[in-house]
Design a protein around this motif. Structure first.
Motif, PDB file in Angstrom:
ATOM      1  N   ILE A  26      -1.588  -3.343  -2.005  1.00 59.22           N
ATOM      2  CA  ILE A  26      -0.806  -2.998  -0.812  1.00 59.22           C
ATOM      3  C   ILE A  26      -1.708  -2.937   0.410  1.00 59.22           C
ATOM      4  N   VAL A  27      -2.855  -2.278   0.262  1.00 59.86           N
ATOM      5  CA  VAL A  27      -3.804  -2.162   1.381  1.00 59.86           C
ATOM      6  C   VAL A  27      -4.262  -3.542   1.831  1.00 59.86           C
ATOM      7  N   ASN A  28      -4.557  -4.426   0.861  1.00 55.91           N
ATOM      8  CA  ASN A  28      -5.011  -5.776   1.211  1.00 55.91           C
ATOM      9  C   ASN A  28      -3.912  -6.572   1.922  1.00 55.91           C
ATOM     10  N   ALA A  29      -2.670  -6.404   1.456  1.00 57.42           N
ATOM     11  CA  ALA A  29      -1.553  -7.113   2.091  1.00 57.42           C
ATOM     12  C   ALA A  29      -1.381  -6.653   3.535  1.00 57.42           C
ATOM     13  N   ILE A  30      -1.511  -5.347   3.758  1.00 54.94           N
ATOM     14  CA  ILE A  30      -1.399  -4.815   5.119  1.00 54.94           C
ATOM     15  C   ILE A  30      -2.531  -5.349   5.985  1.00 54.94           C
ATOM     16  N   ALA A  31      -3.742  -5.422   5.425  1.00 51.32           N
ATOM     17  CA  ALA A  31      -4.882  -5.945   6.179  1.00 51.32           C
ATOM     18  C   ALA A  31      -4.637  -7.385   6.614  1.00 51.32           C
ATOM     19  N   VAL A  32      -4.031  -8.176   5.728  1.00 47.61           N
ATOM     20  CA  VAL A  32      -3.708  -9.566   6.065  1.00 47.61           C
ATOM     21  C   VAL A  32      -2.703  -9.620   7.208  1.00 47.61           C
ATOM     22  N   LEU A  33      -1.656  -8.823   7.125  1.00 49.05           N
ATOM     23  CA  LEU A  33      -0.628  -8.833   8.165  1.00 49.05           C
ATOM     24  C   LEU A  33      -1.202  -8.407   9.516  1.00 49.05           C
ATOM     25  N   ARG A  34      -2.141  -7.495   9.510  1.00 48.34           N
ATOM     26  CA  ARG A  34      -2.721  -6.993  10.757  1.00 48.34           C
ATOM     27  C   ARG A  34      -3.650  -7.989  11.430  1.00 48.34           C
ATOM     28  N   CYS A  35      -3.984  -9.071  10.748  1.00 45.73           N
ATOM     29  CA  CYS A  35      -4.835 -10.094  11.369  1.00 45.73           C
ATOM     30  C   CYS A  35      -4.098 -10.841  12.474  1.00 45.73           C
TER      31      CYS A  35
END
Length: 272
Positions: A26-35
């Motif tokens: 989940i954290v990694n998915a959020i990090a991707v979206l925030r790019c």
């Protein structure tokens, strides 16, 4: 919403290791979206991988799942990605519940009609200013604050407004740890900035005359709720070439008046 993270978590009722992995996904998915940002709406797998520090294959798998959930979609070139309309569906209930946004919209419309410049409503999450509503200028050349745009530059007028209402200790913390960007920050510059924030609080609006971007100016004024808390800011961004320093002050007063009306509609009493 992210199916693979939900499946991972569900597969493990009671297994701490898998719970940790699910949380990591989940954290990694959020990090991707925030790019993704208004400045860079299209990004490739390699670009994202470099920014989040993950392997390209991991990013590719995340993007595949996010695409299935319509949180991202492919650009016209078929290789790069952009944020998907599914995010709007997710954010819709939140935006609908923002009283500030609902109350502000018709008042921002009148502000844009009056000034012929873009008007926007900004909110503060404790570390950055974010746009939740915008009425674009009717003029051909304009500056806008797209929905979801985030600002962390110390010279941004909306950032100045919110920081002027924070404690000096909190401002120092945000500046020193780099959360708020200030080029060449030193103790002298920080002290001068604190004086500037005091002037903003006293005047009732902040100005940015090409200080965060050479081509853009901006003014912003705070909106208060019935508890006397700053819940938003009215922002007017405009091209620098058509706004003189004198006109900037006029826009500042217009933003302040607009913020005053929104504050009253929210049951608040603006500061003098």
């Amino acid at each position: 919403m992210v199916s693979m993270s939900i499946a991972t978590v569900k597969s493990d009722a009671g297994n701490g290791t898998t719970d940790a992995r699910g949380t990591s996904v989940i954290v990694n998915a959020i990090a991707v979206l925030r790019c993704f940002s208004a400045a860079e709406p299209l990004l490739g797998v390699t670009e994202i991988a470099d920014r989040v520090g993950m392997h390209k294959s991991t990013v590719s798998r995340l993007l595949t799942t996010l695409e299935q959930e319509e949180l991202v979609e492919r650009g016209s070139d078929g290789r790069r990605y952009k944020l998907g309309l599914g995010l709007i569906a997710m954010a819709g209930p939140l935006l609908a519940e923002l009283d500030e946004r609902r109350v502000a919209y018709p008042i921002l419309q009148r502000l844009t009609e009056r000034t012929a410049e873009t008007s926007a409503l900004m909110v503060w999450n404790g570390r950055e200013s974010m746009c939740v509503e915008q009425i674009p200028s009717p003029q051909q050349v304009k500056h806008t604050a797209p929905l979801g745009a985030r600002y962390r530059d110390a010279m941004s007028s909306s950032v100045q407004v919110f920081l002027s209402l924070e404690s000096e200790e909190r401002v120092r913390e945000l500046m020193v740890n780099g959360t708020i960007h200030f080029a060449g920050l030193d103790e002298t510059g920080l002290e001068a900035y604190l004086v500037r924030l005091a002037d903003v609080a006293k005047r009732g609006y902040a100005t940015n005359y090409g200080e965060s971007s050479m081509d853009e100016v901006g003014v912003a004024a705070p909106v208060f709720d019935h508890r006397g808390e700053a819940v938003a800011a009215v922002l007017i961004p405009a091209p620098r070439f058509r706004v003189s320093p004198e006109q900037l002050q006029t826009l500042g007063e217009a933003a302040k008046q607009c913020a005053h009306i929104i504050t009253l509609r929210l049951g608040g009493a603006p500061t003098p």
